[in-house]
Design a protein around this motif. Structure first.
Motif, PDB file in Angstrom:
ATOM      1  N   ALA A 103      12.874  -2.826   1.035  1.00 26.74           N
ATOM      2  CA  ALA A 103      11.666  -3.498   1.296  1.00 26.74           C
ATOM      3  C   ALA A 103      10.294  -2.788   1.179  1.00 26.74           C
ATOM      4  O   ALA A 103       9.238  -3.318   0.761  1.00 26.74           O
ATOM      5  CB  ALA A 103      11.199  -2.969   2.836  1.00 26.74           C
ATOM      6  N   GLU A 104       9.824  -1.512   1.223  1.00 30.44           N
ATOM      7  CA  GLU A 104       8.708  -0.476   0.779  1.00 30.44           C
ATOM      8  C   GLU A 104       8.603  -0.957  -0.206  1.00 30.44           C
ATOM      9  O   GLU A 104       7.890  -0.601  -1.015  1.00 30.44           O
ATOM     10  CB  GLU A 104       8.519   0.556   1.257  1.00 30.44           C
ATOM     11  N   ALA A 105       9.926  -1.193  -1.480  1.00 29.72           N
ATOM     12  CA  ALA A 105       9.401  -0.993  -3.132  1.00 29.72           C
ATOM     13  C   ALA A 105       8.495  -2.106  -2.897  1.00 29.72           C
ATOM     14  O   ALA A 105       7.875  -2.271  -4.154  1.00 29.72           O
ATOM     15  CB  ALA A 105      10.701  -0.762  -3.779  1.00 29.72           C
ATOM     16  N   TRP A 106       9.311  -3.311  -2.359  1.00 31.94           N
ATOM     17  CA  TRP A 106       8.822  -4.644  -2.767  1.00 31.94           C
ATOM     18  C   TRP A 106       7.378  -4.359  -2.656  1.00 31.94           C
ATOM     19  O   TRP A 106       6.789  -5.011  -4.083  1.00 31.94           O
ATOM     20  CB  TRP A 106       9.730  -5.276  -2.033  1.00 31.94           C
ATOM     21  N   GLU A 107       7.007  -4.268  -2.017  1.00 33.36           N
ATOM     22  CA  GLU A 107       5.700  -4.300  -1.165  1.00 33.36           C
ATOM     23  C   GLU A 107       4.810  -3.384  -2.199  1.00 33.36           C
ATOM     24  O   GLU A 107       3.799  -3.748  -2.414  1.00 33.36           O
ATOM     25  CB  GLU A 107       5.493  -3.375   0.089  1.00 33.36           C
ATOM     26  N   GLN A 108       5.112  -2.136  -2.850  1.00 32.31           N
ATOM     27  CA  GLN A 108       4.202  -1.525  -3.619  1.00 32.31           C
ATOM     28  C   GLN A 108       4.047  -2.403  -4.950  1.00 32.31           C
ATOM     29  O   GLN A 108       3.509  -2.063  -5.276  1.00 32.31           O
ATOM     30  CB  GLN A 108       5.147   0.151  -3.728  1.00 32.31           C
ATOM     31  N   ILE A 109       5.350  -2.750  -4.874  1.00 32.36           N
ATOM     32  CA  ILE A 109       5.096  -3.420  -6.552  1.00 32.36           C
ATOM     33  C   ILE A 109       4.478  -4.524  -6.466  1.00 32.36           C
ATOM     34  O   ILE A 109       3.711  -4.739  -7.272  1.00 32.36           O
ATOM     35  CB  ILE A 109       6.771  -4.133  -6.843  1.00 32.36           C
ATOM     36  N   ASN A 110       4.150  -5.488  -5.305  1.00 29.60           N
ATOM     37  CA  ASN A 110       3.867  -6.015  -5.079  1.00 29.60           C
ATOM     38  C   ASN A 110       2.287  -5.773  -4.943  1.00 29.60           C
ATOM     39  O   ASN A 110       0.754  -6.800  -5.882  1.00 29.60           O
ATOM     40  CB  ASN A 110       3.688  -7.346  -3.773  1.00 29.60           C
ATOM     41  N   LEU A 132      -8.443   2.163 -12.386  1.00 27.48           N
ATOM     42  CA  LEU A 132      -7.106   1.851 -12.036  1.00 27.48           C
ATOM     43  C   LEU A 132      -5.757   2.146 -13.245  1.00 27.48           C
ATOM     44  O   LEU A 132      -4.546   1.745 -12.436  1.00 27.48           O
ATOM     45  CB  LEU A 132      -7.292   0.357 -13.098  1.00 27.48           C
ATOM     46  N   LEU A 133      -6.229   2.523 -14.065  1.00 25.75           N
ATOM     47  CA  LEU A 133      -4.365   3.672 -14.793  1.00 25.75           C
ATOM     48  C   LEU A 133      -4.229   4.858 -13.539  1.00 25.75           C
ATOM     49  O   LEU A 133      -3.084   4.817 -13.689  1.00 25.75           O
ATOM     50  CB  LEU A 133      -5.310   4.082 -16.476  1.00 25.75           C
ATOM     51  N   GLN A 134      -4.866   5.444 -13.235  1.00 22.89           N
ATOM     52  CA  GLN A 134      -4.519   6.263 -12.191  1.00 22.89           C
ATOM     53  C   GLN A 134      -3.493   5.583 -11.524  1.00 22.89           C
ATOM     54  O   GLN A 134      -2.841   6.114 -10.787  1.00 22.89           O
ATOM     55  CB  GLN A 134      -5.877   6.967 -11.803  1.00 22.89           C
ATOM     56  N   GLN A 135      -4.022   4.136 -11.006  1.00 24.39           N
ATOM     57  CA  GLN A 135      -3.906   4.166  -9.994  1.00 24.39           C
ATOM     58  C   GLN A 135      -2.118   3.401 -10.095  1.00 24.39           C
ATOM     59  O   GLN A 135      -1.119   3.373  -9.474  1.00 24.39           O
ATOM     60  CB  GLN A 135      -4.582   2.161  -9.314  1.00 24.39           C
ATOM     61  N   VAL A 136      -2.174   2.908 -11.336  1.00 28.06           N
ATOM     62  CA  VAL A 136      -0.967   2.309 -11.540  1.00 28.06           C
ATOM     63  C   VAL A 136       0.163   3.130 -11.904  1.00 28.06           C
ATOM     64  O   VAL A 136       1.079   3.400 -11.695  1.00 28.06           O
ATOM     65  CB  VAL A 136      -1.461   1.599 -13.262  1.00 28.06           C
ATOM     66  N   ILE A 137      -0.186   4.759 -12.198  1.00 31.48           N
ATOM     67  CA  ILE A 137       0.555   6.113 -12.274  1.00 31.48           C
ATOM     68  C   ILE A 137       0.933   6.301 -11.480  1.00 31.48           C
ATOM     69  O   ILE A 137       2.123   6.299 -10.996  1.00 31.48           O
ATOM     70  CB  ILE A 137      -0.377   7.068 -13.727  1.00 31.48           C
ATOM     71  N   GLY A 138      -0.525   6.035 -10.051  1.00 27.21           N
ATOM     72  CA  GLY A 138       0.912   7.013  -9.083  1.00 27.21           C
ATOM     73  C   GLY A 138       1.201   5.987  -8.677  1.00 27.21           C
ATOM     74  O   GLY A 138       2.552   6.434  -8.079  1.00 27.21           O
ATOM     75  N   SER A 139       0.418   4.902  -8.562  1.00 26.53           N
ATOM     76  CA  SER A 139       2.159   3.493  -7.773  1.00 26.53           C
ATOM     77  C   SER A 139       3.597   3.488  -8.117  1.00 26.53           C
ATOM     78  O   SER A 139       4.160   3.964  -7.647  1.00 26.53           O
ATOM     79  CB  SER A 139       1.674   2.130  -7.831  1.00 26.53           C
ATOM     80  N   CYS A 140       3.742   4.101  -9.263  1.00 29.33           N
ATOM     81  CA  CYS A 140       4.912   3.888 -10.382  1.00 29.33           C
ATOM     82  C   CYS A 140       5.336   5.508 -10.227  1.00 29.33           C
ATOM     83  O   CYS A 140       6.823   5.151  -9.881  1.00 29.33           O
ATOM     84  CB  CYS A 140       4.323   4.157 -11.443  1.00 29.33           C
ATOM     85  N   LEU A 143       7.506   4.474  -6.696  1.00 30.20           N
ATOM     86  CA  LEU A 143       8.381   3.914  -6.933  1.00 30.20           C
ATOM     87  C   LEU A 143       9.767   5.205  -7.265  1.00 30.20           C
ATOM     88  O   LEU A 143      10.409   4.377  -6.341  1.00 30.20           O
ATOM     89  CB  LEU A 143       7.967   2.874  -7.526  1.00 30.20           C
ATOM     90  N   THR A 144       9.631   5.341  -7.972  1.00 33.97           N
ATOM     91  CA  THR A 144      10.010   6.769  -8.854  1.00 33.97           C
ATOM     92  C   THR A 144      11.293   7.071  -7.777  1.00 33.97           C
ATOM     93  O   THR A 144      11.935   7.062  -7.127  1.00 33.97           O
ATOM     94  CB  THR A 144       9.629   7.051  -9.733  1.00 33.97           C
ATOM     95  N   GLY A 145       9.938   7.416  -6.611  1.00 39.01           N
ATOM     96  CA  GLY A 145       9.955   8.260  -5.265  1.00 39.01           C
ATOM     97  C   GLY A 145      11.074   7.697  -3.974  1.00 39.01           C
ATOM     98  O   GLY A 145      11.662   7.689  -3.313  1.00 39.01           O
TER      99      GLY A 145
END
Length: 322
Positions: A103-110, A132-140, A143-145
């Motif tokens: 569920a946490e993965a779906w919330e993060q992607i959304n 913005l790009l740093q936020q995208v990298i960090g979020s991805c 998600l891998t974790g």
């Protein structure tokens, strides 16, 4: 597992990895161009070449400058490879598999999609873009974790891992190809002499490493100045670095072993592994390296097609053989 569920997990993972790779590429490439002298041959068009979007870009744009290229790759909803479009697709595939992924993965992607949707158009300027790009990298990376640490390592997880490995291998070959096309002999344009970049070659190869987060690991393994031969060898053939082509192919092979009906895909992976692992890459000639990379990319594409036809679209594959 139903093939349609496996397909959605597979493409969700590919789109997430593609989003992270694009964010890394835009970040590093922007920083690189600001360090190069005015008139250096590498320009914003190289980003379009790496992402394979030059032809489509030219259909709707006349000028290849920073603002046009960044807006196209970052926020153009009409281009399916833009960061915004990629995250739209990742979110949709995640939404339809919410019962499979944490569920946490779906919330993060959304949440990531909403941030990019609301900010991409305003983030063409350099300062907001970097944030913005740093936020995208960090979020991805988060998600891998999440997938690694909060999802059962079952068939669904394996398709997520397969997709990530293929996408990483593909992007690494694109980055190496772009470097060789701009810096190595045999690829000099015929319409006159380019501005000299030789004094800045180390800087450019360093940026190529950084676009794959490989610079620090490269320095630990290579006790020499940054140079074309060592960089290309490291990014293609290092067995331990997670973003090298060889490592990604090894992960693919490991992930395929427990899956049923894997004979065809394993043969394709074995062929790509032989090309990467048993070949001494010729980096003295840009043309020779380009031909080698082209053949390797074709083999990666063949692996993807085999995965699709074996597990993701078995009905289509069966119809094609009749």
């Amino acid at each position: 597992m139903l093939s349609r569920v496996a397909e959605r997990l597979y493409w969700m993972s590919r789109y997430l990895e593609r989003s992270e790779n694009l964010a890394r590429l835009l970040t590093v490439y922007s920083n690189l161009l600001f360090d190069l002298p005015r008139g250096a041959r590498i320009g914003w068009h190289t980003l379009l070449e790496i992402t394979g979007s030059m032809e489509e870009f030219q259909q709707s744009h006349q000028i290849t400058d920073e603002r046009a290229v960044i807006r196209y790759l970052l926020a153009d909803a009409r281009y399916p490879g833009s960061l915004l479009s990629t995250l739209v697709l990742a979110r949709e595939n995640a939404r339809t598999t919410r019962e499979i992924i944490p569920a946490e993965a779906w919330e993060q992607i959304n949440n990531l999609y909403l941030v990019v949707r609301d900010s991409a158009g305003r983030s063409v300027a350099r300062g907001p873009r970097q944030d913005l790009l740093q936020q995208v990298i960090g979020s991805c990376q988060q998600l891998t974790g999440l997938f690694e640490g909060a999802m059962s390592h079952n068939s669904g997880y394996r398709f997520i891992e397969l997709a990530r490995s293929i996408e990483r291998a593909d992007m690494t070959t694109r980055i190496v190809h772009a470097g060789s096309a701009n810096l190595l002999p045999d690829n000099v344009p015929e319409d006159g002499e380019p501005a000299a970049v030789e004094p800045y070659e180390n800087l450019i190869w360093m940026s190529i490493l950084r676009s794959s987060s490989a610079y620090q690991m490269y320095r630990q393994h290579v006790q020499d100045r940054v140079n074309a031969e060592d960089v290309v060898t490291f990014l293609l053939q290092d067995p331990l670095f997670p973003r090298s082509v060889l490592h990604c192919l090894n992960r693919l092979e490991e992930g395929l072993q427990p899956l049923p009906h894997n004979d065809r895909v394993l043969r394709d992976v074995a062929g790509a592994l032989r090309r990467v692992g048993d070949t001494r890459v010729n980096v003295q000639s840009g043309r020779a390296l380009t031909e080698y990379i082209d053949a390797l990319q074709q083999e990666i594409g063949t692996i993807h097609i085999a995965i699709e036809q074996t597990w993701l679209q078995p009905a289509i594959a069966q119809d094609a053989t009749q």
